[in-house]
Scaffold this motif. Structure first.
Motif, mmCIF file in Angstrom:
data_model
loop_
_atom_site.group_PDB
_atom_site.id
_atom_site.type_symbol
_atom_site.label_atom_id
_atom_site.label_comp_id
_atom_site.label_asym_id
_atom_site.label_seq_id
_atom_site.Cartn_x
_atom_site.Cartn_y
_atom_site.Cartn_z
ATOM 1 N N ASN A 1 9.144 5.234 2.095
ATOM 2 C CA ASN A 1 10.090 4.968 3.167
ATOM 3 C C ASN A 1 9.408 4.234 4.307
ATOM 4 O O ASN A 1 9.936 3.254 4.847
ATOM 5 C CB ASN A 1 10.686 6.297 3.647
ATOM 6 N N GLN A 2 8.230 4.660 4.660
ATOM 7 C CA GLN A 2 7.452 4.007 5.719
ATOM 8 C C GLN A 2 7.120 2.565 5.322
ATOM 9 O O GLN A 2 7.175 1.650 6.139
ATOM 10 C CB GLN A 2 6.179 4.805 5.947
ATOM 11 N N GLY A 3 6.769 2.371 4.058
ATOM 12 C CA GLY A 3 6.477 1.027 3.565
ATOM 13 C C GLY A 3 7.675 0.109 3.665
ATOM 14 O O GLY A 3 7.540 -1.072 3.997
ATOM 15 N N LEU A 4 8.850 0.660 3.390
ATOM 16 C CA LEU A 4 10.071 -0.135 3.495
ATOM 17 C C LEU A 4 10.271 -0.630 4.921
ATOM 18 O O LEU A 4 10.600 -1.799 5.149
ATOM 19 C CB LEU A 4 11.273 0.691 3.033
ATOM 20 N N TYR A 5 10.025 0.233 5.895
ATOM 21 C CA TYR A 5 10.142 -0.178 7.296
ATOM 22 C C TYR A 5 9.135 -1.277 7.631
ATOM 23 O O TYR A 5 9.450 -2.216 8.362
ATOM 24 C CB TYR A 5 9.968 1.009 8.244
ATOM 25 N N ASN A 6 7.931 -1.171 7.102
ATOM 26 C CA ASN A 6 6.943 -2.232 7.321
ATOM 27 C C ASN A 6 7.422 -3.542 6.709
ATOM 28 O O ASN A 6 7.180 -4.615 7.256
ATOM 29 C CB ASN A 6 5.572 -1.826 6.776
ATOM 30 N N GLY A 7 8.098 -3.445 5.578
ATOM 31 C CA GLY A 7 8.667 -4.635 4.963
ATOM 32 C C GLY A 7 9.731 -5.273 5.832
ATOM 33 O O GLY A 7 9.816 -6.508 5.929
ATOM 34 N N ALA B 1 -1.302 12.764 -1.600
ATOM 35 C CA ALA B 1 -0.618 11.498 -1.899
ATOM 36 C C ALA B 1 0.606 11.741 -2.771
ATOM 37 O O ALA B 1 1.675 11.166 -2.526
ATOM 38 C CB ALA B 1 -1.579 10.518 -2.563
ATOM 39 N N GLU B 2 0.474 12.573 -3.764
ATOM 40 C CA GLU B 2 1.614 12.880 -4.639
ATOM 41 C C GLU B 2 2.734 13.577 -3.869
ATOM 42 O O GLU B 2 3.906 13.277 -4.055
ATOM 43 C CB GLU B 2 1.168 13.743 -5.824
ATOM 44 N N GLU B 3 2.362 14.517 -3.001
ATOM 45 C CA GLU B 3 3.350 15.265 -2.230
ATOM 46 C C GLU B 3 4.089 14.390 -1.218
ATOM 47 O O GLU B 3 5.229 14.694 -0.868
ATOM 48 C CB GLU B 3 2.685 16.420 -1.478
ATOM 49 N N THR B 4 3.460 13.341 -0.759
ATOM 50 C CA THR B 4 4.040 12.535 0.323
ATOM 51 C C THR B 4 4.462 11.133 -0.111
ATOM 52 O O THR B 4 4.808 10.310 0.738
ATOM 53 C CB THR B 4 3.025 12.412 1.483
ATOM 54 N N LYS B 5 4.469 10.860 -1.408
ATOM 55 C CA LYS B 5 4.736 9.481 -1.844
ATOM 56 C C LYS B 5 6.123 8.978 -1.461
ATOM 57 O O LYS B 5 6.280 7.801 -1.146
ATOM 58 C CB LYS B 5 4.456 9.297 -3.327
ATOM 59 N N SER B 6 7.139 9.845 -1.428
ATOM 60 C CA SER B 6 8.462 9.351 -1.022
ATOM 61 C C SER B 6 8.493 9.049 0.476
ATOM 62 O O SER B 6 9.155 8.097 0.906
ATOM 63 C CB SER B 6 9.566 10.336 -1.406
ATOM 64 N N LEU B 7 7.791 9.823 1.274
ATOM 65 C CA LEU B 7 7.701 9.528 2.706
ATOM 66 C C LEU B 7 6.970 8.204 2.940
ATOM 67 O O LEU B 7 7.377 7.395 3.767
ATOM 68 C CB LEU B 7 6.969 10.655 3.443
ATOM 69 N N ALA B 8 5.889 8.004 2.193
ATOM 70 C CA ALA B 8 5.117 6.771 2.333
ATOM 71 C C ALA B 8 5.947 5.563 1.900
ATOM 72 O O ALA B 8 5.880 4.501 2.543
ATOM 73 C CB ALA B 8 3.838 6.851 1.512
ATOM 74 N N LEU C 1 0.826 -1.212 0.000
ATOM 75 C CA LEU C 1 0.000 0.000 0.000
ATOM 76 C C LEU C 1 0.859 1.261 0.000
ATOM 77 O O LEU C 1 0.588 2.203 -0.756
ATOM 78 C CB LEU C 1 -0.912 0.035 1.233
ATOM 79 N N GLU C 2 1.874 1.296 0.829
ATOM 80 C CA GLU C 2 2.656 2.516 1.010
ATOM 81 C C GLU C 2 3.711 2.717 -0.080
ATOM 82 O O GLU C 2 3.981 3.858 -0.461
ATOM 83 C CB GLU C 2 3.300 2.512 2.394
ATOM 84 N N MET C 3 4.280 1.643 -0.584
ATOM 85 C CA MET C 3 5.335 1.794 -1.584
ATOM 86 C C MET C 3 4.809 1.843 -3.018
ATOM 87 O O MET C 3 5.394 2.520 -3.851
ATOM 88 C CB MET C 3 6.360 0.668 -1.458
ATOM 89 N N PHE C 4 3.731 1.118 -3.285
ATOM 90 C CA PHE C 4 3.308 0.966 -4.675
ATOM 91 C C PHE C 4 1.906 1.494 -4.972
ATOM 92 O O PHE C 4 1.607 1.803 -6.123
ATOM 93 C CB PHE C 4 3.386 -0.515 -5.083
ATOM 94 N N LEU C 5 1.057 1.583 -3.965
ATOM 95 C CA LEU C 5 -0.330 1.987 -4.212
ATOM 96 C C LEU C 5 -0.696 3.323 -3.581
ATOM 97 O O LEU C 5 -1.850 3.734 -3.649
ATOM 98 C CB LEU C 5 -1.292 0.901 -3.697
ATOM 99 N N LYS D 1 -2.392 5.594 -5.897
ATOM 100 C CA LYS D 1 -3.481 4.945 -6.637
ATOM 101 C C LYS D 1 -4.767 4.990 -5.812
ATOM 102 O O LYS D 1 -4.732 5.213 -4.605
ATOM 103 C CB LYS D 1 -3.118 3.486 -6.930
ATOM 104 N N PRO D 2 -5.912 4.771 -6.448
ATOM 105 C CA PRO D 2 -7.179 4.801 -5.699
ATOM 106 C C PRO D 2 -7.199 3.883 -4.474
ATOM 107 O O PRO D 2 -7.716 4.269 -3.422
ATOM 108 C CB PRO D 2 -8.215 4.375 -6.738
ATOM 109 N N ALA D 3 -6.613 2.692 -4.580
ATOM 110 C CA ALA D 3 -6.618 1.765 -3.436
ATOM 111 C C ALA D 3 -5.836 2.332 -2.253
ATOM 112 O O ALA D 3 -6.284 2.259 -1.108
ATOM 113 C CB ALA D 3 -6.042 0.409 -3.844
ATOM 114 N N GLY D 4 -4.676 2.884 -2.516
ATOM 115 C CA GLY D 4 -3.857 3.469 -1.453
ATOM 116 C C GLY D 4 -4.483 4.721 -0.877
ATOM 117 O O GLY D 4 -4.550 4.885 0.344
ATOM 118 N N ARG D 5 -4.950 5.588 -1.759
ATOM 119 C CA ARG D 5 -5.590 6.827 -1.271
ATOM 120 C C ARG D 5 -6.836 6.507 -0.460
ATOM 121 O O ARG D 5 -7.086 7.137 0.568
ATOM 122 C CB ARG D 5 -5.931 7.748 -2.448
#
Length: 117
Positions: free
Chosen positions: A52-58, A43-50, A22-26, A29-33
């Motif tokens: 990074n957060q997704g990577l930590y979840n991984g 979402a566009e403004e924060t996609k790099s932050l998200a 969700l955080e790295m790839f979606l 996208k509508p599913a992530g938003r």
């Protein structure tokens, strides 16, 4: 009880793998938003932050899977503890819903692990 603990750890790991997606790839996208209640602009403004957060979840998911594969009690306890802390922090700072989505399943898994050991 060991089987129950393993299943609960697997559920927590799967949730965090899903959060990674969700955080790295979606995220934009509508599913992530929709999952996070985001506007397209935010979402566009924060996609790099998200991402990074997704990577930590991984990393959390990977640690839990490693604990299962290696049957390592210390790994299981450590990574479940990390998930609980992250869930508590998210619940306190972002949304109380995070407590039930992230921290409670990890706490249940941790309880099962400790009972089984």
């Amino acid at each position: 009880m060991s089987l129950v603990a393993s299943i609960l750890i697997g559920v927590v790991a799967a949730l965090h793998a899903y959060f990674l997606v969700l955080e790295m790839f979606l995220w934009t996208k509508p599913a992530g938003r929709g999952a996070f209640g985001l506007t397209r602009e935010f979402a566009e403004e924060t996609k790099s932050l998200a991402a990074n957060q997704g990577l930590y979840n991984g990393f959390l998911a990977a640690g839990l899977v490693w604990g299962l594969v290696d049957d390592d009690l210390a790994f299981k306890v450590f990574f479940l503890g990390c998930v609980i802390v992250a869930g508590l922090y998210g619940a306190a700072t972002i949304s109380r819903k995070i407590l039930f989505i992230q921290a409670v399943p990890a706490a249940l898994a941790l309880g099962a692990v400790l009972v089984a050991s």
